[in-house]
Write a protein that holds these residues in place. Structure first.
Motif, PDB file in Angstrom:
ATOM      1  N   GLY A 136     -17.325   8.500  21.908  1.00 44.18           N
ATOM      2  CA  GLY A 136     -15.844   8.847  21.727  1.00 44.18           C
ATOM      3  C   GLY A 136     -15.733  10.192  22.751  1.00 44.18           C
ATOM      4  O   GLY A 136     -14.589  10.951  22.813  1.00 44.18           O
ATOM      5  N   GLY A 137     -16.717  10.694  23.745  1.00 49.37           N
ATOM      6  CA  GLY A 137     -16.543  11.757  24.608  1.00 49.37           C
ATOM      7  C   GLY A 137     -16.902  12.885  24.105  1.00 49.37           C
ATOM      8  O   GLY A 137     -16.987  13.925  24.705  1.00 49.37           O
ATOM      9  N   ALA A 138     -17.558  12.947  22.738  1.00 48.41           N
ATOM     10  CA  ALA A 138     -18.000  14.195  22.268  1.00 48.41           C
ATOM     11  C   ALA A 138     -19.450  14.647  22.814  1.00 48.41           C
ATOM     12  O   ALA A 138     -19.971  13.634  23.125  1.00 48.41           O
ATOM     13  N   LEU A 139     -19.491  15.763  23.054  1.00 45.67           N
ATOM     14  CA  LEU A 139     -21.206  16.199  23.389  1.00 45.67           C
ATOM     15  C   LEU A 139     -21.878  16.201  22.147  1.00 45.67           C
ATOM     16  O   LEU A 139     -21.431  16.664  20.822  1.00 45.67           O
ATOM     17  N   THR A 140     -23.021  15.720  22.261  1.00 50.38           N
ATOM     18  CA  THR A 140     -23.843  15.389  21.307  1.00 50.38           C
ATOM     19  C   THR A 140     -25.263  16.132  21.471  1.00 50.38           C
ATOM     20  O   THR A 140     -25.293  16.556  22.462  1.00 50.38           O
ATOM     21  N   GLY A 141     -26.053  15.676  20.619  1.00 47.30           N
ATOM     22  CA  GLY A 141     -27.202  16.743  20.466  1.00 47.30           C
ATOM     23  C   GLY A 141     -27.887  16.716  21.836  1.00 47.30           C
ATOM     24  O   GLY A 141     -28.031  15.697  22.695  1.00 47.30           O
ATOM     25  N   PHE A 142     -28.417  17.798  22.155  1.00 49.95           N
ATOM     26  CA  PHE A 142     -29.380  18.117  23.211  1.00 49.95           C
ATOM     27  C   PHE A 142     -30.480  18.985  23.001  1.00 49.95           C
ATOM     28  O   PHE A 142     -30.150  19.943  22.128  1.00 49.95           O
ATOM     29  N   ALA A 143     -31.635  18.669  23.367  1.00 45.64           N
ATOM     30  CA  ALA A 143     -32.707  19.682  23.290  1.00 45.64           C
ATOM     31  C   ALA A 143     -32.618  21.034  23.319  1.00 45.64           C
ATOM     32  O   ALA A 143     -33.084  21.962  22.614  1.00 45.64           O
ATOM     33  N   GLY A 144     -31.696  21.504  24.518  1.00 42.33           N
ATOM     34  CA  GLY A 144     -31.530  22.837  24.489  1.00 42.33           C
ATOM     35  C   GLY A 144     -30.440  23.576  23.929  1.00 42.33           C
ATOM     36  O   GLY A 144     -29.747  24.590  24.158  1.00 42.33           O
ATOM     37  N   GLY A 145     -29.692  22.749  23.081  1.00 44.77           N
ATOM     38  CA  GLY A 145     -28.373  23.006  22.514  1.00 44.77           C
ATOM     39  C   GLY A 145     -27.223  22.710  23.153  1.00 44.77           C
ATOM     40  O   GLY A 145     -27.203  22.494  24.248  1.00 44.77           O
ATOM     41  N   LEU A 146     -26.127  22.433  22.288  1.00 46.92           N
ATOM     42  CA  LEU A 146     -24.995  22.197  22.878  1.00 46.92           C
ATOM     43  C   LEU A 146     -24.057  23.294  23.916  1.00 46.92           C
ATOM     44  O   LEU A 146     -23.686  22.962  25.046  1.00 46.92           O
ATOM     45  N   ASP A 147     -24.429  24.489  23.623  1.00 46.58           N
ATOM     46  CA  ASP A 147     -23.925  25.299  24.737  1.00 46.58           C
ATOM     47  C   ASP A 147     -24.821  25.066  25.927  1.00 46.58           C
ATOM     48  O   ASP A 147     -24.146  25.445  26.896  1.00 46.58           O
ATOM     49  N   THR A 148     -26.135  25.033  25.726  1.00 45.13           N
ATOM     50  CA  THR A 148     -26.674  24.781  27.052  1.00 45.13           C
ATOM     51  C   THR A 148     -26.228  23.582  27.863  1.00 45.13           C
ATOM     52  O   THR A 148     -25.939  23.361  29.075  1.00 45.13           O
ATOM     53  N   LYS A 149     -25.991  22.571  26.953  1.00 43.30           N
ATOM     54  CA  LYS A 149     -25.256  21.309  27.550  1.00 43.30           C
ATOM     55  C   LYS A 149     -24.024  21.412  28.444  1.00 43.30           C
ATOM     56  O   LYS A 149     -24.043  20.954  29.375  1.00 43.30           O
ATOM     57  N   ARG A 150     -23.253  22.260  27.613  1.00 43.03           N
ATOM     58  CA  ARG A 150     -21.923  22.520  28.120  1.00 43.03           C
ATOM     59  C   ARG A 150     -22.115  23.374  29.425  1.00 43.03           C
ATOM     60  O   ARG A 150     -21.454  23.264  30.231  1.00 43.03           O
ATOM     61  N   PHE A 151     -22.968  24.352  29.479  1.00 49.19           N
ATOM     62  CA  PHE A 151     -23.162  24.860  30.650  1.00 49.19           C
ATOM     63  C   PHE A 151     -23.629  24.438  31.656  1.00 49.19           C
ATOM     64  O   PHE A 151     -22.901  24.287  32.869  1.00 49.19           O
ATOM     65  N   LEU A 152     -24.551  23.290  31.435  1.00 50.60           N
ATOM     66  CA  LEU A 152     -25.107  22.468  32.671  1.00 50.60           C
ATOM     67  C   LEU A 152     -23.979  21.644  33.286  1.00 50.60           C
ATOM     68  O   LEU A 152     -23.872  21.420  34.596  1.00 50.60           O
ATOM     69  N   LEU A 153     -23.312  21.099  32.218  1.00 51.32           N
ATOM     70  CA  LEU A 153     -22.123  20.159  32.872  1.00 51.32           C
ATOM     71  C   LEU A 153     -21.018  20.857  33.529  1.00 51.32           C
ATOM     72  O   LEU A 153     -20.615  20.531  34.639  1.00 51.32           O
ATOM     73  N   ALA A 154     -20.820  22.180  33.168  1.00 50.73           N
ATOM     74  CA  ALA A 154     -19.775  23.122  33.904  1.00 50.73           C
ATOM     75  C   ALA A 154     -20.375  23.535  35.279  1.00 50.73           C
ATOM     76  O   ALA A 154     -19.602  23.551  36.166  1.00 50.73           O
ATOM     77  N   LEU A 155     -21.521  23.866  35.332  1.00 42.61           N
ATOM     78  CA  LEU A 155     -22.296  24.015  36.314  1.00 42.61           C
ATOM     79  C   LEU A 155     -22.070  23.133  37.405  1.00 42.61           C
ATOM     80  O   LEU A 155     -21.659  23.160  38.596  1.00 42.61           O
ATOM     81  N   GLU A 156     -22.527  22.089  36.875  1.00 46.94           N
ATOM     82  CA  GLU A 156     -22.297  20.675  38.025  1.00 46.94           C
ATOM     83  C   GLU A 156     -20.996  20.271  38.544  1.00 46.94           C
ATOM     84  O   GLU A 156     -20.658  19.749  39.536  1.00 46.94           O
ATOM     85  N   ARG A 157     -20.279  20.713  37.729  1.00 48.76           N
ATOM     86  CA  ARG A 157     -18.468  20.611  37.943  1.00 48.76           C
ATOM     87  C   ARG A 157     -17.965  21.718  38.732  1.00 48.76           C
ATOM     88  O   ARG A 157     -16.812  21.700  39.077  1.00 48.76           O
ATOM     89  N   GLY A 158     -19.000  22.640  38.970  1.00 45.91           N
ATOM     90  CA  GLY A 158     -18.108  23.803  39.802  1.00 45.91           C
ATOM     91  C   GLY A 158     -17.255  24.817  38.891  1.00 45.91           C
ATOM     92  O   GLY A 158     -16.574  25.335  39.254  1.00 45.91           O
TER      93      GLY A 158
END
Length: 170
Positions: A136-158
């Motif tokens: 459904g487009g939701a961020l799901t589990g990530f070993a580093g935590g969802l905040d870290t996943k969000r950070f990495l995606l934001a970093l990659e998207r500028g």
């Protein structure tokens, strides 16, 4: 992992454990959570190890690198390694679902198995498991935590995100 060398890399998401043998990186561990890695009793700390990995990860966190070119030595089943190879084909800053990843490896009914293999990825960031999201487009589990996943995606998207806990702008 007998004979394992490791070092600690400071990063915007906290100290990362880089470990492996020789200069072949076998794992990247997050500072806490499910993906935390604690050096084994037989591991040797070597802060001169993994120079290329440290340089490339530093460039990634500075927004100067989007794809890694490192000697890797992940341990996993043939299926896991197939999933991990497919992760490296997801362009930086984009996301796909577990189902789409299963289709890409020619196993459209294996989305749960793909999810399990994604979760077992020993080389997060370099093998970009953070680019896989729920159907459904939701961020799901990530070993580093969802905040870290969000950070990495934001970093990659500028996008902007000074720290993972601040809530990144995607």
């Amino acid at each position: 992992m007998t004979g394992t060398r490791y070092t600690i890399l400071p990063s915007p998401i906290g100290p990362l454990v880089l470990a492996g043998t020789d200069e072949r990186l076998a794992c990247i561990g997050f500072p806490s959570g499910k993906g935390a890695v604690t050096p084994g009793a037989d591991w040797l700390r070597d802060d001169a190890a993994f120079v290329e990995a440290r340089d490339q990860l530093g460039a990634y966190f500075e927004g100067r690198l989007t794809r890694f070119d490192l000697a890797l030595a992940p341990r996993g089943t043939p299926f896991q390694r197939e999933v991990w190879r497919a992760l490296t084909d997801i362009p930086p800053g984009t996301t796909i679902s577990y189902g789409e990843l299963a289709r890409r490896i020619g196993r459209p009914s294996a989305s749960r198995a793909v999810g399990a293999a994604n979760g077992a990825n020993p080389l997060p960031i370099v093998v970009p498991c953070h680019r896989v999201i729920g159907a459904g487009g939701a961020l799901t589990g990530f070993a580093g935590g969802l905040d870290t996943k969000r950070f990495l995606l934001a970093l990659e998207r500028g996008g902007s995100c000074a720290e993972p806990a601040q809530g990144c702008l995607l």
